[in-house]
Design a protein around this motif. Sequence first.
Motif, PDB file in Angstrom:
ATOM      1  N   ARG A  19       0.873  -1.178   0.000  1.00 34.68           N
ATOM      2  CA  ARG A  19       0.000   0.000   0.000  1.00 34.68           C
ATOM      3  C   ARG A  19       0.907   1.223   0.000  1.00 34.68           C
ATOM      4  O   ARG A  19       1.209   1.781   1.057  1.00 34.68           O
ATOM      5  N   PRO A  20       1.331   1.641  -1.172  1.00 30.84           N
ATOM      6  CA  PRO A  20       2.269   2.763  -1.248  1.00 30.84           C
ATOM      7  C   PRO A  20       1.618   4.129  -1.012  1.00 30.84           C
ATOM      8  O   PRO A  20       2.309   5.072  -0.618  1.00 30.84           O
ATOM      9  N   GLN A  21       0.333   4.222  -1.239  1.00 30.22           N
ATOM     10  CA  GLN A  21      -0.406   5.460  -1.004  1.00 30.22           C
ATOM     11  C   GLN A  21      -1.705   5.142  -0.271  1.00 30.22           C
ATOM     12  O   GLN A  21      -2.143   3.991  -0.240  1.00 30.22           O
ATOM     13  N   ASP A  22      -2.327   6.158   0.273  1.00 32.31           N
ATOM     14  CA  ASP A  22      -3.509   5.962   1.117  1.00 32.31           C
ATOM     15  C   ASP A  22      -4.612   5.185   0.419  1.00 32.31           C
ATOM     16  O   ASP A  22      -5.286   4.348   1.026  1.00 32.31           O
ATOM     17  N   ARG A  23      -4.810   5.472  -0.884  1.00 33.13           N
ATOM     18  CA  ARG A  23      -5.937   4.874  -1.575  1.00 33.13           C
ATOM     19  C   ARG A  23      -5.503   3.940  -2.694  1.00 33.13           C
ATOM     20  O   ARG A  23      -6.219   3.740  -3.669  1.00 33.13           O
ATOM     21  N   GLN A  24      -4.313   3.377  -2.560  1.00 33.30           N
ATOM     22  CA  GLN A  24      -3.790   2.481  -3.572  1.00 33.30           C
ATOM     23  C   GLN A  24      -3.342   1.187  -2.912  1.00 33.30           C
ATOM     24  O   GLN A  24      -2.599   1.195  -1.923  1.00 33.30           O
ATOM     25  N   PHE A  25      -3.776   0.079  -3.506  1.00 33.90           N
ATOM     26  CA  PHE A  25      -3.443  -1.233  -2.953  1.00 33.90           C
ATOM     27  C   PHE A  25      -3.004  -2.115  -4.108  1.00 33.90           C
ATOM     28  O   PHE A  25      -3.690  -2.190  -5.129  1.00 33.90           O
ATOM     29  N   ILE A  26      -1.850  -2.750  -3.961  1.00 33.42           N
ATOM     30  CA  ILE A  26      -1.266  -3.515  -5.066  1.00 33.42           C
ATOM     31  C   ILE A  26      -1.063  -4.956  -4.630  1.00 33.42           C
ATOM     32  O   ILE A  26      -0.560  -5.221  -3.526  1.00 33.42           O
ATOM     33  N   LEU A  27      -1.440  -5.858  -5.499  1.00 35.26           N
ATOM     34  CA  LEU A  27      -1.225  -7.294  -5.271  1.00 35.26           C
ATOM     35  C   LEU A  27      -0.152  -7.758  -6.239  1.00 35.26           C
ATOM     36  O   LEU A  27      -0.248  -7.490  -7.447  1.00 35.26           O
ATOM     37  N   SER A  28       0.860  -8.444  -5.717  1.00 33.18           N
ATOM     38  CA  SER A  28       2.011  -8.801  -6.544  1.00 33.18           C
ATOM     39  C   SER A  28       2.422 -10.247  -6.345  1.00 33.18           C
ATOM     40  O   SER A  28       2.074 -10.881  -5.343  1.00 33.18           O
ATOM     41  N   SER A  29       3.177 -10.698  -7.325  1.00 33.70           N
ATOM     42  CA  SER A  29       3.843 -11.986  -7.212  1.00 33.70           C
ATOM     43  C   SER A  29       5.130 -11.916  -8.027  1.00 33.70           C
ATOM     44  O   SER A  29       5.159 -11.295  -9.089  1.00 33.70           O
ATOM     45  N   LYS A  30       6.161 -12.567  -7.534  1.00 31.00           N
ATOM     46  CA  LYS A  30       7.413 -12.605  -8.299  1.00 31.00           C
ATOM     47  C   LYS A  30       7.373 -13.702  -9.363  1.00 31.00           C
ATOM     48  O   LYS A  30       7.908 -13.551 -10.462  1.00 31.00           O
ATOM     49  N   LYS A  31       6.728 -14.826  -9.005  1.00 27.38           N
ATOM     50  CA  LYS A  31       6.629 -15.946  -9.944  1.00 27.38           C
ATOM     51  C   LYS A  31       5.266 -16.604  -9.796  1.00 27.38           C
ATOM     52  O   LYS A  31       5.002 -17.262  -8.782  1.00 27.38           O
ATOM     53  N   LEU A  32       4.434 -16.488 -10.785  1.00 28.35           N
ATOM     54  CA  LEU A  32       3.094 -17.040 -10.719  1.00 28.35           C
ATOM     55  C   LEU A  32       3.092 -18.557 -10.815  1.00 28.35           C
ATOM     56  O   LEU A  32       3.905 -19.164 -11.537  1.00 28.35           O
ATOM     57  N   LEU A  33       2.149 -19.154 -10.081  1.00 22.75           N
ATOM     58  CA  LEU A  33       1.901 -20.592 -10.143  1.00 22.75           C
ATOM     59  C   LEU A  33       0.567 -20.840 -10.835  1.00 22.75           C
ATOM     60  O   LEU A  33      -0.290 -19.942 -10.880  1.00 22.75           O
ATOM     61  N   LEU A  34       0.382 -22.049 -11.335  1.00 19.27           N
ATOM     62  CA  LEU A  34      -0.908 -22.383 -11.938  1.00 19.27           C
ATOM     63  C   LEU A  34      -2.053 -22.163 -10.949  1.00 19.27           C
ATOM     64  O   LEU A  34      -3.134 -21.698 -11.324  1.00 19.27           O
ATOM     65  N   SER A  35      -1.798 -22.479  -9.693  1.00 21.33           N
ATOM     66  CA  SER A  35      -2.834 -22.376  -8.665  1.00 21.33           C
ATOM     67  C   SER A  35      -3.201 -20.930  -8.325  1.00 21.33           C
ATOM     68  O   SER A  35      -4.144 -20.693  -7.576  1.00 21.33           O
ATOM     69  N   ASP A  36      -2.467 -19.967  -8.880  1.00 22.28           N
ATOM     70  CA  ASP A  36      -2.807 -18.559  -8.644  1.00 22.28           C
ATOM     71  C   ASP A  36      -3.961 -18.091  -9.525  1.00 22.28           C
ATOM     72  O   ASP A  36      -4.476 -16.979  -9.342  1.00 22.28           O
ATOM     73  N   SER A  37      -4.367 -18.907 -10.459  1.00 26.36           N
ATOM     74  CA  SER A  37      -5.506 -18.536 -11.307  1.00 26.36           C
ATOM     75  C   SER A  37      -6.744 -18.317 -10.448  1.00 26.36           C
ATOM     76  O   SER A  37      -6.988 -19.048  -9.493  1.00 26.36           O
ATOM     77  N   GLY A  38      -7.530 -17.314 -10.824  1.00 30.75           N
ATOM     78  CA  GLY A  38      -8.750 -17.044 -10.070  1.00 30.75           C
ATOM     79  C   GLY A  38      -9.245 -15.643 -10.347  1.00 30.75           C
ATOM     80  O   GLY A  38      -8.738 -14.942 -11.226  1.00 30.75           O
ATOM     81  N   PHE A  39     -10.257 -15.268  -9.611  1.00 30.44           N
ATOM     82  CA  PHE A  39     -10.864 -13.945  -9.744  1.00 30.44           C
ATOM     83  C   PHE A  39     -10.465 -13.152  -8.510  1.00 30.44           C
ATOM     84  O   PHE A  39     -10.796 -13.523  -7.380  1.00 30.44           O
ATOM     85  N   TYR A  40      -9.748 -12.060  -8.722  1.00 32.14           N
ATOM     86  CA  TYR A  40      -9.207 -11.281  -7.614  1.00 32.14           C
ATOM     87  C   TYR A  40     -10.034 -10.015  -7.420  1.00 32.14           C
ATOM     88  O   TYR A  40     -10.280  -9.255  -8.359  1.00 32.14           O
ATOM     89  N   LEU A  41     -10.418  -9.818  -6.188  1.00 29.10           N
ATOM     90  CA  LEU A  41     -11.293  -8.705  -5.855  1.00 29.10           C
ATOM     91  C   LEU A  41     -10.637  -7.809  -4.826  1.00 29.10           C
ATOM     92  O   LEU A  41     -10.093  -8.287  -3.836  1.00 29.10           O
ATOM     93  N   CYS A  42     -10.738  -6.534  -5.072  1.00 30.04           N
ATOM     94  CA  CYS A  42     -10.296  -5.531  -4.113  1.00 30.04           C
ATOM     95  C   CYS A  42     -11.536  -4.940  -3.459  1.00 30.04           C
ATOM     96  O   CYS A  42     -12.593  -4.812  -4.109  1.00 30.04           O
ATOM     97  N   ALA A  43     -11.443  -4.603  -2.208  1.00 28.54           N
ATOM     98  CA  ALA A  43     -12.572  -4.009  -1.507  1.00 28.54           C
ATOM     99  C   ALA A  43     -12.069  -2.935  -0.558  1.00 28.54           C
ATOM    100  O   ALA A  43     -10.893  -2.915  -0.182  1.00 28.54           O
ATOM    101  N   TRP A  44     -12.963  -2.039  -0.189  1.00 26.66           N
ATOM    102  CA  TRP A  44     -12.629  -0.999   0.794  1.00 26.66           C
ATOM    103  C   TRP A  44     -13.749  -0.889   1.813  1.00 26.66           C
ATOM    104  O   TRP A  44     -14.885  -1.271   1.572  1.00 26.66           O
ATOM    105  N   SER A  45     -13.387  -0.362   2.962  1.00 25.89           N
ATOM    106  CA  SER A  45     -14.395  -0.033   3.963  1.00 25.89           C
ATOM    107  C   SER A  45     -13.902   1.179   4.741  1.00 25.89           C
ATOM    108  O   SER A  45     -12.709   1.476   4.755  1.00 25.89           O
TER     109      SER A  45
END
Lengths: 112, 113
Positions: free
Chosen positions: A68-94
Motif C-alpha cells: 500500500r504505497p499510497q492511502d488509496r492504492q493497494f497492489i497485489l504482486s507476485s514474483k513468480k506465478l503458479l498455476l494455482s494462482d488462477s482465479g478472480f481477484y477482488l479488491c474491496a474498501w471499507s
Amino acid sequence: SQTIHQWPATLVQPVGSPLSLECTVEGTSNPNLYWYRQAAGRGLQLLFYSVGIGQISSEVPQNLSASRPQDRQFILSSKKLLLSDSGFYLCAWSDEGTETQYFGPGTRLLVL
Amino acid sequence: DQQVKQNSPSLSVQEGRISILNCDYTNSMFDYFLWYKKYPAEGPTFLISISSIKDKNEDGRFTVFLNKSAKHLSLHIVPSQPGDSAVYFCAASAFYNTDKLIFGTGTRLQVFP
C-alpha cells in the motif's frame, strides 16, 4: 461518492512470470483495503488487508504479496506465478471501524 | 474451519415466489452479518446487513432474519425476479475485529419465469 477501480480486468500470464494488480479508491480517506480471491466453485478468501499506508496483514501463506504505497492504492504482486494462482481477484474498501465492505469489479487471472 | 456456512450451493425459484437463502455460523462472537449479491465476472454488491441486537431487518424486497440461539440467518427475497439470479454470499464479523469479514461459500440463485 466513493468509487473503486481495479485493473486490468483480465490477465493471462505464463507460469513463472511476475504479477501486479492495482486497486485504487476515490472519494474517501484512510480506508481499510482488502484483497480477496474467488477460486472456481469456492467462496471469497481474504488474502490481505490494510488499515493504513505500509500496513499489511496477510491472512494465508502463499505466493502473493501486497503493498500500500499510497492511502488509496493497494497492489497485489507476485514474483513468480503458479498455476494455482488462477482465479478472480477482488479488491474491496471499507471505512475504518465499519463492517460493510464495497468491492471493485475484479480481475480475472489465468495462469497458463 | 469454515466459520460461515452456506450449505445449499444452489436454489431454483419461480418468478414471483419467495426465495429463502440460508446461512449458518459457528463463532458466537460474530455480531454483525451481511449479505452480498454477485453476478458472474463482477464484484459483489452489498445488499443488506443486520446487527446482533436485532432479529430482522427489511429493505424493500429483501429481509434478513437472524436467529442467534441457532446461529442462523436467512435472506428472504419477495417477490423473486429474474434479475435476482446471482450468487449470494453471507458474511459475518466479530465485535473484536470489525475490519474483517468472514464469507460463506455462496448460494447460486436462479429465478425462472
